[in-house]
Design a protein around this motif. Structure first.
Motif, PDB file in Angstrom:
ATOM      1  N   VAL A   1       4.338  -0.573  17.795  1.00  0.00           N
ATOM      2  CA  VAL A   1       5.298  -0.578  16.692  1.00  0.00           C
ATOM      3  C   VAL A   1       4.606  -0.039  15.439  1.00  0.00           C
ATOM      4  O   VAL A   1       3.461  -0.384  15.150  1.00  0.00           O
ATOM      5  N   VAL A   2       5.351   0.796  14.684  1.00  0.00           N
ATOM      6  CA  VAL A   2       4.875   1.306  13.393  1.00  0.00           C
ATOM      7  C   VAL A   2       5.831   0.839  12.305  1.00  0.00           C
ATOM      8  O   VAL A   2       7.036   1.001  12.427  1.00  0.00           O
ATOM      9  N   ILE A   3       5.261   0.271  11.241  1.00  0.00           N
ATOM     10  CA  ILE A   3       6.056  -0.235  10.112  1.00  0.00           C
ATOM     11  C   ILE A   3       5.843   0.692   8.928  1.00  0.00           C
ATOM     12  O   ILE A   3       4.702   0.995   8.565  1.00  0.00           O
ATOM     13  N   THR A   4       6.936   1.177   8.315  1.00  0.00           N
ATOM     14  CA  THR A   4       6.856   2.082   7.177  1.00  0.00           C
ATOM     15  C   THR A   4       7.726   1.555   6.030  1.00  0.00           C
ATOM     16  O   THR A   4       8.683   0.797   6.265  1.00  0.00           O
ATOM     17  N   GLN A   5       7.396   1.990   4.827  1.00  0.00           N
ATOM     18  CA  GLN A   5       8.205   1.619   3.657  1.00  0.00           C
ATOM     19  C   GLN A   5       9.415   2.548   3.578  1.00  0.00           C
ATOM     20  O   GLN A   5       9.309   3.760   3.788  1.00  0.00           O
ATOM     21  N   LYS A   6      10.575   1.974   3.289  1.00  0.00           N
ATOM     22  CA  LYS A   6      11.791   2.785   3.163  1.00  0.00           C
ATOM     23  C   LYS A   6      11.677   3.695   1.957  1.00  0.00           C
ATOM     24  O   LYS A   6      11.233   3.290   0.889  1.00  0.00           O
ATOM     25  N   LYS A   7      12.101   4.951   2.118  1.00  0.00           N
ATOM     26  CA  LYS A   7      12.049   5.914   1.024  1.00  0.00           C
ATOM     27  C   LYS A   7      13.344   5.855   0.224  1.00  0.00           C
ATOM     28  O   LYS A   7      14.411   5.699   0.772  1.00  0.00           O
TER      29      LYS A   7
ATOM     30  N   THR B   1       0.806  -1.217   0.000  1.00  0.00           N
ATOM     31  CA  THR B   1       0.000   0.000   0.000  1.00  0.00           C
ATOM     32  C   THR B   1       0.840   1.268   0.000  1.00  0.00           C
ATOM     33  O   THR B   1       0.341   2.337  -0.356  1.00  0.00           O
ATOM     34  N   GLY B   2       2.089   1.167   0.422  1.00  0.00           N
ATOM     35  CA  GLY B   2       2.926   2.357   0.541  1.00  0.00           C
ATOM     36  C   GLY B   2       2.586   3.211   1.739  1.00  0.00           C
ATOM     37  O   GLY B   2       3.060   4.340   1.859  1.00  0.00           O
ATOM     38  N   ARG B   3       1.777   2.699   2.645  1.00  0.00           N
ATOM     39  CA  ARG B   3       1.369   3.454   3.836  1.00  0.00           C
ATOM     40  C   ARG B   3       1.941   2.803   5.087  1.00  0.00           C
ATOM     41  O   ARG B   3       2.253   1.614   5.096  1.00  0.00           O
ATOM     42  N   LYS B   4       2.025   3.596   6.149  1.00  0.00           N
ATOM     43  CA  LYS B   4       2.515   3.035   7.403  1.00  0.00           C
ATOM     44  C   LYS B   4       1.462   2.132   8.025  1.00  0.00           C
ATOM     45  O   LYS B   4       0.262   2.354   7.870  1.00  0.00           O
ATOM     46  N   VAL B   5       1.917   1.130   8.742  1.00  0.00           N
ATOM     47  CA  VAL B   5       1.028   0.173   9.401  1.00  0.00           C
ATOM     48  C   VAL B   5       1.332   0.190  10.895  1.00  0.00           C
ATOM     49  O   VAL B   5       2.475  -0.031  11.296  1.00  0.00           O
ATOM     50  N   SER B   6       0.324   0.468  11.708  1.00  0.00           N
ATOM     51  CA  SER B   6       0.491   0.515  13.159  1.00  0.00           C
ATOM     52  C   SER B   6      -0.022  -0.786  13.766  1.00  0.00           C
ATOM     53  O   SER B   6      -1.145  -1.207  13.476  1.00  0.00           O
ATOM     54  N   LEU B   7       0.786  -1.392  14.620  1.00  0.00           N
ATOM     55  CA  LEU B   7       0.393  -2.624  15.295  1.00  0.00           C
ATOM     56  C   LEU B   7      -0.287  -2.284  16.624  1.00  0.00           C
ATOM     57  O   LEU B   7      -0.304  -1.137  17.064  1.00  0.00           O
ATOM     58  N   GLU B   8      -0.847  -3.286  17.254  1.00  0.00           N
ATOM     59  CA  GLU B   8      -1.512  -3.101  18.538  1.00  0.00           C
ATOM     60  C   GLU B   8      -0.469  -2.819  19.625  1.00  0.00           C
ATOM     61  O   GLU B   8       0.707  -3.150  19.466  1.00  0.00           O
TER      62      GLU B   8
END
Length: 304
Positions: A298-304, A258-265
């Motif tokens: 934890v937040v997971i993001t795509q490397k730019k 998706t190219g968006r950040k994903v936030s975990l619980e």
């Protein structure tokens, strides 16, 4: 002069019925009550209808005969004509529908085939990025040296933890045995064994984490430095670690797709550390923690 008799529940109903059937008005007839009706007992038993005789005044033609002979014939002819017209109209409509279906079906099928083909072509040309398949290994675990019950001392971290856990589980009504060990850095590991261990684990390990936290406070009270305490039962820690690693891999794929950040619980520090460690081995994503305890996540993001 023609006479006709009619019966009904009341005199007025009988007269009205006769006038309607003869097609005349009250001025065209003479009315004579032949039999007076009776309501009977309580209006239910032995009741008799009223019978009246209507005599036509100087009628040359019999309106009832017209009603019974001419009008039914005319009605049947009209009904037949209407029925024929309805059949013809239905046949015409059926032919029109059949022609429309034969014309529209090929067009609709062609349009649907084109619509189906277009998305597939677009999907093939514009595929979403996927996370590279890599083997995510579990965290490296330190070598633990087990300590027998005879070697445990009251003033050692492992001995303090063992005594505290035995007292705490007894108060909880859980009959267990506890094996203690330490690693090369002196950190304490406790393995709880028994038949009612589900009580000690709790929802997503919350109870086990709470017991571990209390034990850590007891061990580190009044001591210099910090000794880490880790508790486990029914191999829960290893199972939870495997679940978290699979979750990390799935969420990393979503972030790349998706190219968006994903936030975990929200997770405790130990579980967040597992996520960070697992995704260090995955190309294309970064991880960091946000928020304050106990809602830090934890937040997971795509490397730019």
């Amino acid at each position: 002069m023609k006479q006709y008799e009619f019966t009904a529940r009341t005199e007025s109903e009988a007269i009205e019925q006769g006038l309607q059937e003869l097609g005349v008005s009250i001025a065209d007839v003479d009315v004579q009550v032949v039999e007076e009706g009776s309501k009977g007992l309580f209006g239910l038993f032995g009741s008799r209808p009223v019978k009246v005789r209507l005599t036509l005044k100087d009628a040359e033609e019999d309106p009832l005969a017209d009603l019974l002979e001419d009008k039914p014939a005319k009605k049947t002819e009209k009904k037949a004509e209407k029925a024929e017209k309805k059949v013809e109209k239905k046949a015409e409509k059926a032919e029109e529908k059949a022609e429309k279906k034969t014309e529209k079906k090929p067009e609709k099928k062609a349009e649907k085939a084109e619509k189906k083909a277009e998305p597939k072509a677009e999907e093939k040309t514009e595929e979403a990025p996927k996370a590279p398949k890599q083997e995510i290994r579990p965290m490296e675990k330190p070598e633990v040296t087990m300590i027998s019950a005879e070697e445990l001392t009251d003033d050692s971290p492992a001995g303090i933890a063992h005594a505290f856990l035995m007292e705490l589980t007894k108060l909880m009504g859980v009959d267990v045995t506890i094996d203690m060990g330490t690693d090369a850095e002196g950190n304490v590991f406790g393995y709880i064994n028994g038949d009612t261990l589900g009580i000690l684990i709790g929802r997503r390990g919350e109870t086990l984490d709470a017991v571990q936290y209390l034990t850590s406070l007891k061990v580190n009270r009044g001591r210099e430095g910090y000794t880490r305490v880790t508790l486990d039962t029914e191999n829960y820690r290893a199972k939870r670690e495997d679940t978290l690693i699979r979750l990390a891999n799935r969420m990393a794929n979503r972030a790349l797709r998706t190219g968006r950040k994903v936030s975990l619980e929200p997770m405790n520090p130990y579980e967040r550390r597992i996520i960070h460690y697992a995704l260090q081995q995955t190309d294309g994503v970064d991880t960091h923690s946000e928020g304050e305890e106990p809602n830090r996540h934890v937040v997971i993001t795509q490397k730019k």
